[in-house]
Write a protein that holds these residues in place. Structure first.
Motif, PDB file in Angstrom:
ATOM      1  N   LEU A  22       2.467  -3.539  -4.430  1.00 56.34           N
ATOM      2  CA  LEU A  22       1.370  -2.427  -4.600  1.00 56.34           C
ATOM      3  C   LEU A  22       0.011  -3.169  -4.860  1.00 56.34           C
ATOM      4  O   LEU A  22      -0.130  -4.109  -5.828  1.00 56.34           O
ATOM      5  CB  LEU A  22       1.719  -1.568  -5.982  1.00 56.34           C
ATOM      6  N   HIS A  28       0.717   0.475  -1.276  1.00 55.31           N
ATOM      7  CA  HIS A  28       1.564  -0.601  -0.709  1.00 55.31           C
ATOM      8  C   HIS A  28       0.645  -1.442  -0.188  1.00 55.31           C
ATOM      9  O   HIS A  28      -0.004  -0.792   0.918  1.00 55.31           O
ATOM     10  CB  HIS A  28       2.698  -0.194   0.042  1.00 55.31           C
ATOM     11  N   ARG A  67       6.638   5.050  -0.343  1.00 59.93           N
ATOM     12  CA  ARG A  67       7.366   3.650  -0.812  1.00 59.93           C
ATOM     13  C   ARG A  67       8.628   3.594  -0.131  1.00 59.93           C
ATOM     14  O   ARG A  67       9.107   2.427   0.564  1.00 59.93           O
ATOM     15  CB  ARG A  67       7.927   3.962  -2.374  1.00 59.93           C
ATOM     16  N   HIS A  70       7.946   1.859   3.184  1.00 55.96           N
ATOM     17  CA  HIS A  70       7.689   0.315   3.094  1.00 55.96           C
ATOM     18  C   HIS A  70       8.709  -0.173   2.593  1.00 55.96           C
ATOM     19  O   HIS A  70       8.861  -1.566   2.863  1.00 55.96           O
ATOM     20  CB  HIS A  70       6.482   0.084   1.952  1.00 55.96           C
TER      21      HIS A  70
END
Length: 192
Positions: A22, A28, A67, A70
């Protein structure tokens, strides 16, 4: 000895690629993302010089779907290869204040660009043609827009479909039919 080597190889293959860290903005930061001045016209020129396609990825702080992408989708080796070799990925913040320059030359904040382009979901991937039309804003010339989080198979198929310019195919094989065919060819019934 062979069994030990096989077990070690299996263990190494089972270790997932590390998810992106992060950044200070809460988004990200992956190694395949391009850090640019966010002038999309300049980015197009740089991408073209490298023989790559521009893709803008719109994300936001705290986005559980970003998230997920990623952690579970982008680390897929097939996707990593395409992102590194075929694409010029530019990240934008859905609520960001950083100034960008749209493909039509308008300077505006990231959040104003997201509104202008009607981006409602994060992540949203906006894929561009290889040639830039400076008279149109980014969303008006996108060849595909992928709103939301998808698994590795769907994302890989979209990245491939755009990279191979299959959107130009005037037959009946739009992306959904292409994706269904690719699932059948993988012969596993999975979108992974």
């Amino acid at each position: 000895m062979r069994h030990i080597l096989a077990a070690m190889a299996a263990l190494l293959l089972a270790i997932p690629v590390a998810a992106a860290e992060l950044g200070d903005d809460g988004l990200h930061k992956a190694d395949w993302m391009r850090d640019t001045f966010k002038d999309l016209r300049e980015d197009f020129a740089e991408a073209k010089a490298e023989g790559k396609r521009v893709v803008v990825i719109v994300e936001q702080r705290g986005c559980i779907y970003c998230r997920d992408m990623h952690e579970n989708t982008f680390p897929d080796p097939r996707i990593q290869k395409l992102l590194h070799e075929a694409y010029f990925p530019i990240q934008l913040n859905l609520h960001g204040d950083t100034e960008i320059v749209d493909t039509d030359g308008e300077a505006l904040s990231e959040k104003a660009a997201a509104r202008k382009w009607n981006v409602l979901f994060t992540p949203t991937m906006i894929f561009f043609p290889p040639e830039l039309d400076e008279s149109k804003p980014a969303a008006a010339q996108a060849v595909a827009i992928m709103p939301g989080a998808f698994g590795p198979g769907t994302t890989f198929d979209m990245l491939t479909w755009v990279a191979e310019e299959r959107y130009l195919d005037q037959s009946e094989e739009d992306f959904q039919r292409y994706h269904a065919r690719r699932i059948r060819e993988r012969n596993d019934g999975s979108t992974e």
